[in-house]
Design an enzyme around this catalytic site. Structure first.
Site, PDB file in Angstrom:
ATOM      1  N   ASN A 221     -43.977  -7.087 -23.336  1.00 44.80           N
ATOM      2  CA  ASN A 221     -44.511  -8.158 -22.502  1.00 44.80           C
ATOM      3  C   ASN A 221     -45.672  -7.580 -21.704  1.00 44.80           C
ATOM      4  O   ASN A 221     -45.465  -6.809 -20.778  1.00 44.80           O
ATOM      5  CB  ASN A 221     -43.397  -8.670 -21.574  1.00 44.80           C
TER       6      ASN A 221
ATOM      7  N   HIS B 177     -38.943 -16.162 -18.375  1.00 44.22           N
ATOM      8  CA  HIS B 177     -38.994 -14.821 -17.781  1.00 44.22           C
ATOM      9  C   HIS B 177     -38.723 -14.945 -16.276  1.00 44.22           C
ATOM     10  O   HIS B 177     -39.133 -15.935 -15.653  1.00 44.22           O
ATOM     11  CB  HIS B 177     -40.371 -14.193 -18.034  1.00 44.22           C
TER      12      HIS B 177
ATOM     13  N   GLY C 146     -39.494  -3.879 -13.528  1.00 41.66           N
ATOM     14  CA  GLY C 146     -40.645  -3.304 -12.843  1.00 41.66           C
ATOM     15  C   GLY C 146     -40.284  -2.436 -11.647  1.00 41.66           C
ATOM     16  O   GLY C 146     -41.142  -2.066 -10.861  1.00 41.66           O
TER      17      GLY C 146
ATOM     18  N   GLU D 158     -40.077 -13.698 -13.792  1.00 43.68           N
ATOM     19  CA  GLU D 158     -41.273 -13.894 -12.961  1.00 43.68           C
ATOM     20  C   GLU D 158     -41.691 -15.360 -12.968  1.00 43.68           C
ATOM     21  O   GLU D 158     -42.209 -15.876 -11.972  1.00 43.68           O
ATOM     22  CB  GLU D 158     -42.408 -12.976 -13.453  1.00 43.68           C
TER      23      GLU D 158
ATOM     24  N   SER E 149     -37.176  -2.005 -16.980  1.00 42.00           N
ATOM     25  CA  SER E 149     -37.550  -0.583 -16.893  1.00 42.00           C
ATOM     26  C   SER E 149     -37.121   0.223 -18.121  1.00 42.00           C
ATOM     27  O   SER E 149     -36.687   1.360 -17.994  1.00 42.00           O
ATOM     28  CB  SER E 149     -37.006   0.033 -15.605  1.00 42.00           C
TER      29      SER E 149
ATOM     30  N   GLU F 196     -32.244  -9.645 -18.804  1.00 38.98           N
ATOM     31  CA  GLU F 196     -33.097  -8.851 -17.926  1.00 38.98           C
ATOM     32  C   GLU F 196     -32.613  -8.967 -16.484  1.00 38.98           C
ATOM     33  O   GLU F 196     -32.968  -9.930 -15.785  1.00 38.98           O
ATOM     34  CB  GLU F 196     -34.538  -9.352 -18.005  1.00 38.98           C
TER      35      GLU F 196
ATOM     36  N   LYS G  48     -47.647  -9.090 -19.773  1.00 41.77           N
ATOM     37  CA  LYS G  48     -47.841  -9.814 -18.507  1.00 41.77           C
ATOM     38  C   LYS G  48     -49.334 -10.130 -18.285  1.00 41.77           C
ATOM     39  O   LYS G  48     -50.048 -10.392 -19.238  1.00 41.77           O
ATOM     40  CB  LYS G  48     -47.255  -9.011 -17.339  1.00 41.77           C
TER      41      LYS G  48
HETATM   42  C1  PEP Z   1     -40.353  -7.424 -18.401  1.00 43.02           C
HETATM   43  O1  PEP Z   1     -41.462  -7.749 -18.021  1.00 43.02           O
HETATM   44  O2  PEP Z   1     -39.710  -8.214 -19.090  1.00 43.02           O
HETATM   45  C2  PEP Z   1     -39.820  -6.115 -18.041  1.00 43.02           C
HETATM   46  C3  PEP Z   1     -38.612  -5.813 -18.400  1.00 43.02           C
HETATM   47  O3  PEP Z   1     -40.648  -5.264 -17.315  1.00 43.02           O
HETATM   48  P1  PEP Z   1     -40.432  -3.688 -17.070  1.00 43.02           P
HETATM   49  O4  PEP Z   1     -40.106  -3.067 -18.398  1.00 43.02           O
HETATM   50  O5  PEP Z   1     -41.725  -3.205 -16.514  1.00 43.02           O
HETATM   51  O6  PEP Z   1     -39.282  -3.540 -16.116  1.00 43.02           O
END
Ligand code: PEP
Length: 251
Positions: free
Chosen positions: A9, A95, A173, A97, A213, A167, A11
């Site tokens: 992703n 997601h 993040g 976010e 992460s 997630e 973003k």
């Molecule tokens: C994501 O954006 O779905 C995500 C898991 O980000 P990160 O790997 O940076 O935690």
């Protein structure tokens, strides 16, 4: 029996030239990988310019969101047909976010999953609890609500192509990954809810990805868990070398 999916992703990162450079860096590093489905989700505007670059590389393109109408007076939105037209074959939906900053709810996620399926896009439907919910002992309740809400009204046949991404919001993040045990526990629970909704056979075929992460250092352990079928990767997907080593976790 479940082909792993490693999805990046991107973003709100990467202009057209930066995205092309990343694909050019990544493609040779994942050459010959055929036991993993590789997906990257750039911003909408760069999708068409990546079609040529990913062709023949095994890398598939995804959108980061989609609207539920085909066309109309919906300023700023993009439809499944337009995403496909731009080169995407997958789409990330719900997601955290988008839930956190853009008012996405289980009801809108549900409309989007349905419209993606109608348009023949593979939805990657994201669910996950906040730290507050986890600490209140409500992780399973939240996950079950998001699953049932996001998938409401879908038959087993309609649901079959859907990929679920677990997630935990507190791990996105932040550098904090769920432990292998915490992730496996949630994934097993998710598969149980899917079995209840669609039967064990369908649940056993569903890919459930972990996100939060994920990096080259922790992917092996996560992928060693029985119910983890891949990863949705944010930060570590922005560099060809780290994303490729996640894709090649099994080597
Ligand atoms: C994501 O954006 O779905 C995500 C898991 O980000 P990160 O790997 O940076 O935690």
């Amino acid at each position: 029996m479940r082909k792993p999916v490693i999805a990046g992703n991107w973003k709100l990162y990467k202009t057209k030239n930066e995205a092309l450079a990343l694909i050019e860096e990544l493609a040779p590093l994942v050459k010959g990988v055929d036991n993993v489905e590789i997906v990257v989700a750039p911003v909408f505007t760069v999708l068409p310019s990546l079609i040529g670059a990913v062709s023949g590389t095994g890398i598939n393109l995804a959108g980061q969101d989609v609207f539920w109408e085909d066309e109309g007076a919906f300023t700023g939105e993009i439809s499944p047909r337009m995403l496909m037209d731009a080169g995407a074959s997958y789409v990330i939906i719900g997601h955290s976010e988008r839930r956190q900053y853009f008012g996405e709810t289980d009801a809108t996620v549900n409309k989007k999953v349905k419209s993606a399926l109608k348009g023949a896009l593979v939805p990657i439907m994201c669910i996950g609890e906040t730290l507050e919910s986890r600490e209140a002992g409500e992780t399973f309740k939240v996950l079950e609500g998001q699953l049932r809400g996001g998938l409401e009204g879908l038959t087993a046949t309609q649901f079959a192509p859907v990929i679920i991404a677990y997630e935990p919001v507190w791990a996105i993040g932040t550098g904090k990954t769920a432990s292998d045990e915490q992730a496996q526990e949630a994934h097993a629970f998710i598969r149980g809810v899917l079995a209840d909704l669609y039967g064990k056979q369908v649940a056993d075929k569903t890919r459930v990805l972990y996100g939060g992460s994920v990096k080259p250092e922790n992917i092996k352990g996560l992928m060693g868990c029985a119910d983890i079928d891949g990863a949705l990767v944010g930060g570590a997907s922005l560099k060809g070398a780290s994303f490729a080593s996640i894709v090649r976790y099994g080597e």
